[in-house]
Write a protein that holds these residues in place. Sequence first.
Motif, mmCIF file in Angstrom:
data_model
loop_
_atom_site.group_PDB
_atom_site.id
_atom_site.type_symbol
_atom_site.label_atom_id
_atom_site.label_comp_id
_atom_site.label_asym_id
_atom_site.label_seq_id
_atom_site.Cartn_x
_atom_site.Cartn_y
_atom_site.Cartn_z
ATOM 1 N N GLU A 27 0.909 -1.019 0.109
ATOM 2 C CA GLU A 27 0.056 0.202 -0.052
ATOM 3 C C GLU A 27 0.810 1.034 0.028
ATOM 4 O O GLU A 27 0.672 2.365 -0.568
ATOM 5 N N ILE A 28 1.954 1.143 0.842
ATOM 6 C CA ILE A 28 2.852 2.390 0.628
ATOM 7 C C ILE A 28 3.517 2.535 -0.667
ATOM 8 O O ILE A 28 3.714 3.755 -0.975
ATOM 9 N N TYR A 29 3.763 1.753 -1.208
ATOM 10 C CA TYR A 29 4.619 1.842 -2.333
ATOM 11 C C TYR A 29 3.894 1.564 -3.924
ATOM 12 O O TYR A 29 4.748 1.913 -4.939
ATOM 13 N N VAL A 30 2.818 0.953 -3.959
ATOM 14 C CA VAL A 30 2.258 0.718 -5.118
ATOM 15 C C VAL A 30 2.038 1.644 -6.068
ATOM 16 O O VAL A 30 2.292 1.598 -7.254
ATOM 17 N N ASP A 31 1.542 2.777 -5.840
ATOM 18 C CA ASP A 31 1.443 3.999 -6.788
ATOM 19 C C ASP A 31 2.704 4.559 -7.335
ATOM 20 O O ASP A 31 2.741 4.799 -8.529
ATOM 21 N N ARG A 32 3.834 4.474 -6.633
ATOM 22 C CA ARG A 32 4.970 4.927 -7.314
ATOM 23 C C ARG A 32 5.619 3.907 -8.024
ATOM 24 O O ARG A 32 6.141 4.464 -8.892
ATOM 25 N N ILE A 33 5.506 2.913 -7.556
ATOM 26 C CA ILE A 33 6.105 1.896 -8.465
ATOM 27 C C ILE A 33 5.446 1.739 -9.945
ATOM 28 O O ILE A 33 5.940 1.666 -10.983
ATOM 29 N N TYR A 34 3.993 1.734 -9.855
ATOM 30 C CA TYR A 34 3.079 1.858 -11.123
ATOM 31 C C TYR A 34 3.411 2.940 -11.825
ATOM 32 O O TYR A 34 3.605 2.748 -13.101
ATOM 33 N N SER A 35 3.380 4.076 -11.380
ATOM 34 C CA SER A 35 3.831 5.244 -12.171
ATOM 35 C C SER A 35 5.177 5.162 -12.662
ATOM 36 O O SER A 35 5.062 5.621 -14.036
ATOM 37 N N TYR A 36 6.232 4.736 -12.143
ATOM 38 C CA TYR A 36 7.486 4.685 -12.624
ATOM 39 C C TYR A 36 7.202 3.708 -13.796
ATOM 40 O O TYR A 36 7.795 3.713 -15.011
ATOM 41 N N ILE A 37 6.577 2.391 -13.573
ATOM 42 C CA ILE A 37 6.281 1.558 -14.494
ATOM 43 C C ILE A 37 5.527 1.811 -15.912
ATOM 44 O O ILE A 37 5.798 1.903 -17.084
ATOM 45 N N TYR A 38 4.688 2.822 -15.554
ATOM 46 C CA TYR A 38 3.672 3.463 -16.478
ATOM 47 C C TYR A 38 4.579 4.309 -17.539
ATOM 48 O O TYR A 38 4.462 4.250 -18.700
ATOM 49 N N TYR A 39 5.283 5.023 -16.966
ATOM 50 C CA TYR A 39 6.197 6.235 -17.829
ATOM 51 C C TYR A 39 7.114 5.344 -18.544
ATOM 52 O O TYR A 39 7.680 5.804 -19.534
ATOM 53 N N ARG A 40 7.626 4.281 -17.942
ATOM 54 C CA ARG A 40 8.582 3.441 -18.892
ATOM 55 C C ARG A 40 7.934 2.555 -19.925
ATOM 56 O O ARG A 40 8.487 2.321 -20.981
ATOM 57 N N THR A 41 6.691 2.166 -19.873
ATOM 58 C CA THR A 41 6.199 1.304 -20.875
ATOM 59 C C THR A 41 4.990 2.010 -21.599
ATOM 60 O O THR A 41 4.938 1.738 -22.784
ATOM 61 N N GLY A 42 4.304 2.887 -21.173
ATOM 62 C CA GLY A 42 3.430 3.724 -21.821
ATOM 63 C C GLY A 42 1.917 3.186 -22.145
ATOM 64 O O GLY A 42 1.189 3.377 -22.891
ATOM 65 N N SER A 43 1.818 1.861 -21.318
ATOM 66 C CA SER A 43 0.709 1.163 -21.385
ATOM 67 C C SER A 43 0.194 0.724 -19.998
ATOM 68 O O SER A 43 0.740 0.142 -19.213
#
Length: 186
Positions: A27-43
Motif C-alpha cells: 500500500e505504501i509503494y504501489v502507486d510510485r512503482i506503478y507510476s514509474y513502470i507506466y512512464y517506462r511502458t506507456g501502457s
Amino acid sequence: MARTTESELSLIEQAKTNPEAFGQLYEIYVDRIYSYIYYRTGSQADAEDLTARTFFRALDSIGRYVHRGLPFSAWLYRIAHNLVANWHRDRGRRKFVSLEDVTAIGPRGKSPDVHAEDNERRGELVAAVRRLPEDRQQLILLKFVERLPNAEIGEMMGRTEGAIKSLYHRTLIALREDLATRSFHW
C-alpha cells in the motif's frame, strides 16, 4: 526521499513471515512503482501487469532482503527496472508515455499564446531528452519525474552515488549542447 525508518524496518522484518505486513508495504509503494513502470511502458495494462509482477517478486524475495542503508523503495525500483528492461527486450520496442502529455498542462492564468510557447519549448526539451542514450533518459525520469535522490537512483541503475552525480552532470551538459545547436532558448 528519506532513508528507511525504524518503523519501516520493523514492518519489513514482519513482512518476511507475515503477508499482512507485506500488504502494508504494498500500500505504501504501489502507486510510485506503478507510476514509474507506466512512464517506462506507456501502457496501462502492461504497467498493471508489471507492477503486480514487481510485488510478486518482492514478496517471493522479501525473506532474503537485507537493509543496506538505502530506502526499501530502491530495492522495489530495482526489481521494477529489471522487469521493464526485460519487457522492452522481449518486445523489441521502446515505447514511452509521451512526455509531452506529462508536461503539457500549464499553470492557470496564462494566456493561450504564452501557454503555446511554453508547450513548444517543452516539446523541444522532450525531443532532446529522447535523443539521449537509454541510461540517461532513465536518469532524467528518475530524477525529475520520480524525484528520487542520487543514492536511490544509483541502487536502481547498479552504479555508485558518485557515478550517478557524474552521469547527471554529463547528461545536463549534453542536453545543453544539443539544445544550443538547435537554437533553443528557455
